[in-house]
Scaffold this motif. Structure first.
Motif, PDB file in Angstrom:
ATOM      1  N   SER B  54       0.153 -16.068  -8.300  1.00 13.08           N
ATOM      2  CA  SER B  54       1.266 -16.952  -7.975  1.00 13.08           C
ATOM      3  C   SER B  54       2.553 -16.150  -7.779  1.00 13.08           C
ATOM      4  CB  SER B  54       1.443 -18.003  -9.074  1.00 13.08           C
ATOM      5  OG  SER B  54       1.486 -17.373 -10.332  1.00 13.08           O
ATOM      6  N   THR B  55       2.656 -15.029  -8.508  1.00 15.09           N
ATOM      7  CA  THR B  55       3.772 -14.126  -8.234  1.00 15.09           C
ATOM      8  C   THR B  55       3.199 -12.732  -8.031  1.00 15.09           C
ATOM      9  OG1 THR B  55       3.998 -13.742 -10.587  1.00 15.09           O
ATOM     10  CG2 THR B  55       5.488 -15.365  -9.617  1.00 15.09           C
ATOM     11  N   ILE B  56       3.858 -11.961  -7.198  1.00  9.87           N
ATOM     12  CA  ILE B  56       3.371 -10.607  -6.925  1.00  9.87           C
ATOM     13  C   ILE B  56       4.313  -9.598  -7.557  1.00  9.87           C
ATOM     14  CG2 ILE B  56       3.122  -8.902  -5.096  1.00  9.87           C
ATOM     15  CD1 ILE B  56       1.888 -11.010  -3.392  1.00  9.87           C
ATOM     16  N   THR B  57       3.731  -8.663  -8.304  1.00  6.75           N
ATOM     17  CA  THR B  57       4.547  -7.616  -8.909  1.00  6.75           C
ATOM     18  C   THR B  57       4.000  -6.252  -8.514  1.00  6.75           C
ATOM     19  OG1 THR B  57       5.150  -6.557 -10.976  1.00  6.75           O
ATOM     20  CG2 THR B  57       3.171  -7.901 -11.018  1.00  6.75           C
ATOM     21  N   LEU B  58       4.909  -5.311  -8.304  1.00  3.25           N
ATOM     22  CA  LEU B  58       4.464  -3.950  -7.996  1.00  3.25           C
ATOM     23  C   LEU B  58       4.746  -3.004  -9.161  1.00  3.25           C
ATOM     24  CD1 LEU B  58       5.385  -3.627  -4.216  1.00  3.25           C
ATOM     25  CD2 LEU B  58       3.128  -3.914  -5.232  1.00  3.25           C
ATOM     26  N   ASP B  59       5.152  -3.584 -10.290  1.00  8.14           N
ATOM     27  CA  ASP B  59       5.431  -2.767 -11.478  1.00  8.14           C
ATOM     28  C   ASP B  59       4.204  -1.987 -11.921  1.00  8.14           C
ATOM     29  OD1 ASP B  59       7.910  -3.731 -11.424  1.00  8.14           O
ATOM     30  OD2 ASP B  59       7.705  -5.106 -13.128  1.00  8.14           O
ATOM     31  N   THR B  60       3.011  -2.601 -11.713  1.00  6.21           N
ATOM     32  CA  THR B  60       1.768  -1.941 -12.115  1.00  6.21           C
ATOM     33  C   THR B  60       1.638  -0.599 -11.424  1.00  6.21           C
ATOM     34  OG1 THR B  60       0.745  -3.245 -10.386  1.00  6.21           O
ATOM     35  CG2 THR B  60       0.469  -4.025 -12.635  1.00  6.21           C
ATOM     36  N   TYR B  61       1.963  -0.583 -10.126  1.00  3.42           N
ATOM     37  CA  TYR B  61       1.850   0.670  -9.373  1.00  3.42           C
ATOM     38  C   TYR B  61       2.866   1.682  -9.867  1.00  3.42           C
ATOM     39  CZ  TYR B  61      -1.486  -1.394  -6.210  1.00  3.42           C
ATOM     40  OH  TYR B  61      -2.615  -1.964  -5.699  1.00  3.42           O
ATOM     41  N   ARG B  62       4.074   1.166 -10.203  1.00  2.00           N
ATOM     42  CA  ARG B  62       5.074   2.099 -10.700  1.00  2.00           C
ATOM     43  C   ARG B  62       4.600   2.718 -12.016  1.00  2.00           C
ATOM     44  NH1 ARG B  62      10.143  -0.818 -11.104  1.00  2.00           N
ATOM     45  NH2 ARG B  62       9.654  -0.951 -13.301  1.00  2.00           N
ATOM     46  N   GLU B  63       4.024   1.886 -12.877  1.00  2.00           N
ATOM     47  CA  GLU B  63       3.594   2.412 -14.171  1.00  2.00           C
ATOM     48  C   GLU B  63       2.454   3.431 -14.014  1.00  2.00           C
ATOM     49  OE1 GLU B  63       2.576  -0.290 -17.359  1.00  2.00           O
ATOM     50  OE2 GLU B  63       1.706   1.371 -18.503  1.00  2.00           O
TER      51      GLU B  63
END
Lengths: 309, 286
Positions: B54-63
Motif C-alpha cells: 500500500s506504501t512503497i519505501t526504498l529505505d530497505t535498499y538504503r539499509e
C-alpha cells in the motif's frame, strides 16, 4: 619461428598443440586432479582438522573411516534420501520441461515474455531463489500458508521446510523432502525446456504434416511422430540431470540445512567436514557418493544407451 | 474425425492452462521478492497476505547498501567482491581456454582425443569431493578468506566447458581464412589473435556470460573459503549468512535478494540468444 627449424610441419603442429593446451591441463591437474587424488588418500587416513599438519600425505593408511561411515545408520538413510531426491527431481523436471516446450512450440503473442519468465528460476542465483521460497513458505507470515489457511481451508499452517512427516489425504508424506524436490523441479525444468525446445524446433515439419494428411490426431502425432524424435535428447537430459542432482549441495543446504529428513549425502559430507572437522570420514563418505554415481552411470549406459542402438 | 476435434479442443485449452500455470509459478516468486523489498516491515506483519504494497519505501535498499560502519549491511562491498571475482574468473578462464580450445579444434597432437574424457570427468564429478582437499589445503596455506584462491577454483571449474564450447565454434571458422593469414606472414598466435578471435565474437560473448554467471551465483566454495572474513563475502554468501539471523528485517533481506538477482538477470537477457544457442548446440546434433 627460428627455433623450430629442422622439424617437419607435422612435428611443429604437434608441439604447438601441446604448448597451447598446456595451461588448460596444468590448471586442471593442479586444482582438480591432484586434490582429487589427495581426497582419496585422506579417506584412508585418520585426518582431522586439528591434526592435519602432522598427518602427512603418505602413510598411516587405514580402512577405519569407511568402516565408521558405513556403520552409521545416518549414512544409509542419507543415501536413500539422495536417491529419492535425484530420481524424483530428474523425472519431474524433464516432464515439466517437456510440457513447457510443447506449449511454447508454436508462435503466439507474448511468447518471448513467457519464455523469459520460464527461464528466471534457472538464471537467478540459488541463494536468492531459496531465500524467497523460505519466506513464501514461512509458517508465520509466508504467503503460501496465509492463503492456504484463509482460502484452502487448511486447519494449521504447514511448516513446509521443517516438518519431516505430514498427512495428505490420509496418506503419510515426507513434507520437507517433497518441498525440496519441488524446488529442484522448479529451478531446473527450464534446463530441460531449453534442450527439448531446441530439438523440437530443429525437427523437419514434413513428418508432422505427413501424419496430419494421414488423419492422425494431435495425441497420435505426439506419440508416434514427435516423441520418437525426442528420445535421444531426453536420454541425454536424464543422465545430465541425474548426475547434477545426485551431486547437489546448495539447494538442500540453503532450504533446510539437511534437517527434517532431507539430508542428502553431499550435505552430510559438508556437515561432517565443517561441524566435526573430521576430514577422513567426510572424504570417505564423499568417495562412496562418487562410487555410487559411477555404478549408476555404468549401469545406465550399459542398458539404455545399448538398447537405443 | 470427432476424436481429432475433441483432442484439438482439449489440447488447445490445455496449452493455455500450462502456459498460465508456468508463468505464475516462475514469475510470482520474483514478483513477491520485489514486492516485499519495497514494503514496510510493520505493514507486512499486520497484513501478510497482501499481494501489493500500500506504501512503497526504498529505505530497505538504503539499509542493505550502506556500509556496516554507517549502520547498514554493507552489500556494496559484497557486490564489489562478487564483481571482482566474476570478472577475474572470466578474463583468466578465457586466457587459458582460448589457446586450449584452438589446439583441440585445429592442431593434431598426441592426446587430443583423450582430452575430452578428462573434461567430462571434471564436469560430472561431485564438487563436494573436490571441496574437501581444497578446504584442507587452503586452511593449511592460510589462503582462506582470499579472493584469489576462490578465483582459481572457479577457473578450474569453468575451463573444461569453456574449452568445449569454444572448440565447437572454432571448428566452424573456415581453415582457409587462417591459412591465408599464415601465407601473409602471421605466426600461429598472431593468427589466433587477429583472425580467429574476431570471427568468434559471439562464442566469446556466450562463454564469458556463462563463466560470469557461474562465478556470480556460486555458493559452496564461497561458503567454505570466505565465511570467516566478512569483508571478503560475495553477495550470495552475504545474503545466506545474514538470512540465518533474526535481527535483520525480512524486507531488508529481500532488497538484498533483488540486488543479488537483478544484475545476473539483466546480463542474461542481454546476451540470452547467444547463451542458449551455445548451451543447447549439442542437443541439436542428437
Amino acid at each position: 619461428m627460428t627455433a623450430t627449424r629442422g622439424r617437419t610441419l607435422r612435428e611443429q603442429e604437434a608441439r604447438a598443440g601441446l604448448v597451447l593446451i598446456s595451461p588448460t591441463l596444468v590448471i586442471t591437474l593442479v586444482v582438480v586432479l591432484l586434490p582429487m587424488a589427495w581426497a582419496v588418500m585422506l579417506a584412508f587416513q585418520d585426518a582431522r582438522l586439528i591434526n592435519i599438519r602432522y598427518t602427512g600425505i603418505f602413510g598411516g593408511y587405514t580402512l577405519e573411516n569407511f568402516g565408521y561411515v558405513l556403520a552409521e545408520p545416518g549414512f544409509w538413510s542419507a543415501l536413500v534420501t539422495t536417491l529419492v531426491y535425484t530420481v524424483a527431481g530428474t523425472f519431474l523436471s524433464i516432464v515439466t520441461g517437456l510440457a513447457a516446450a510443447l506449449a511454447l512450440r508454436g508462435r503466439f503473442r507474448g511468447r518471448t515474455l513467457v519464455r523469459a519468465s520460464i527461464l528466471l528460476p534457472y538464471v537467478a542465483p540459488v541463494v536468492a531463489a531459496a531465500f524467497v521460497w523460505e519466506i513464501m513458505l514461512n509458517p508465520q507470515y509466508g504467503v503460501a500458508n496465509v492463503l492456504g489457511t484463509r482460502f484452502l481451508g487448511w486447519d494449521d499452517p504447514i511448516a513446509f521446510l521443517s516438518q519431516a512427516q505430514g498427512e495428505f489425504l490420509g496418506v503419510r508424506v515426507p513434507v520437507a523432502l517433497l518441498t525440496v524436490i519441488a524446488f529442484e523441479v522448479w529451478r531446473y525444468f527450464p534446463f530441460a525446456f531449453l534442450f527439448i525446445l531446441a530439438r523440437l524446433q530443429a525437427m523437419p515439419a514434413y513428418l508432422d504434416e505427413a501424419a496430419l494428411v494421414d488423419g492422425a490426431t494431435p495425441s497420435q502425432r505426439f506419440r508416434h511422430v514427435t516423441l520418437p524424435q525426442l528420445w535421444r535428447v531426453i536420454a541425454l537430459l536424464s543422465v545430465l540431470r541425474f548426475v547434477f542432482t545426485f551431486n547437489k549441495f546448495d539447494d538442500v543446504y540453503l532450504l533446510t540445512g539437511g534437517g527434517a529428513g532431507t539430508e542428502v549425502v553431499s550435505v552430510r559430507v559438508f556437515n561432517l567436514l565443517t561441524a566435526r572437522g573430521d576430514i577422513g570420514a567426510s572424504a570417505a563418505q564423499a568417495l562412496v557418493l562418487a562410487a555410487v554415481l559411477v555404478v549408476f552411470l555404468t549401469v545406465y549406459l550399459r542398458f539404455f544407451a545399448g538398447a537405443e542402438r | 474425425m470427432s476424436r481429432d476435434r475433441v483432442e484439438r479442443a482439449v489440447f488447445g485449452v490445455l496449452r493455455w492452462v500450462v502456459i498460465a500455470a508456468l508463468v505464475v509459478a516462475t514469475a510470482f516468486p520474483f514478483y513477491y521478492m520485489i514486492m516485499l523489498s519495497v514494503r514496510d516491515i510493520q505493514e507486512l506483519i499486520l497484513d501478510p497476505a497482501a499481494l501489493w504494497p500500500s506504501t512503497i519505501t526504498l529505505d530497505t535498499y538504503r539499509e542493505v547498501l550502506t556500509s556496516e560502519s554507517g549502520g547498514g549491511q554493507g552489500f556494496l562491498v559484497f557486490i564489489r567482491n562478487s564483481a571482482v571475482i566474476a570478472v577475474a574468473a572470466v578474463l583468466l578462464t578465457l586466457a587459458i581456454a582460448v589457446p586450449g580450445a584452438y589446439a583441440v579444434a585445429r592442431l593434431r597432437f598426441f592426446g587430443r582425443r583423450q582430452v575430452h574424457f578428462l573434461f567430462l570427468a571434471v564436469y560430472l564429478f561431485p564438487a563436494i569431493v573436490l571441496a574437501i582437499p581444497l578446504f584442507v589445503l587452503f586452511t593449511m596455506l592460510g589462503l582462506r578468506g582470499s579472493l584469489a584462491g576462490l578465483v582459481l577454483v572457479y577457473i578450474s571449474q569453468t575451463v573444461p566447458v569453456t574449452v568445449y564450447m569454444l572448440r565447437n565454434y572454432f571448428e566452424t571458422v573456415p581453415a582457409g581464412v587462417e591459412e591465408a593469414a599464415a601465407i601473409d606472414g602471421c605466426g600461429r598466435m598472431e593468427t589466433i589473435w587477429r583472425v580467429t578471435l574476431p570471427l568468434s565474437k559471439p562464442a566469446l560473448m556466450a562463454t564469458s556470460l556463462y563463466i560470469f554467471m557461474i562465478a556470480w551465483n556460486e555458493f559452496l566454495f564461497a561458503l567454505l573459503f570466505l565465511v570467516e572474513r566478512r569483508e571478503s563475502w560475495t553477495v550470495s554468501l552475504g545474503l545466506s549468512q545474514l538470512a540465518g539471523g533474526i535481527e535483520i528485517p525480512t524486507t531488508v533481506l529481500m532488497a538484498g535478494s533483488v540486488v543479488l538477482t537483478l544484475p545476473i538477470v539483466v546480463i542474461f537477457f542481454a546476451g540470452e540468444r547467444l547463451l542458449t544457442e551455445g548451451l543447447t548446440a549439442g542437443a541439436e546434433k542428437g
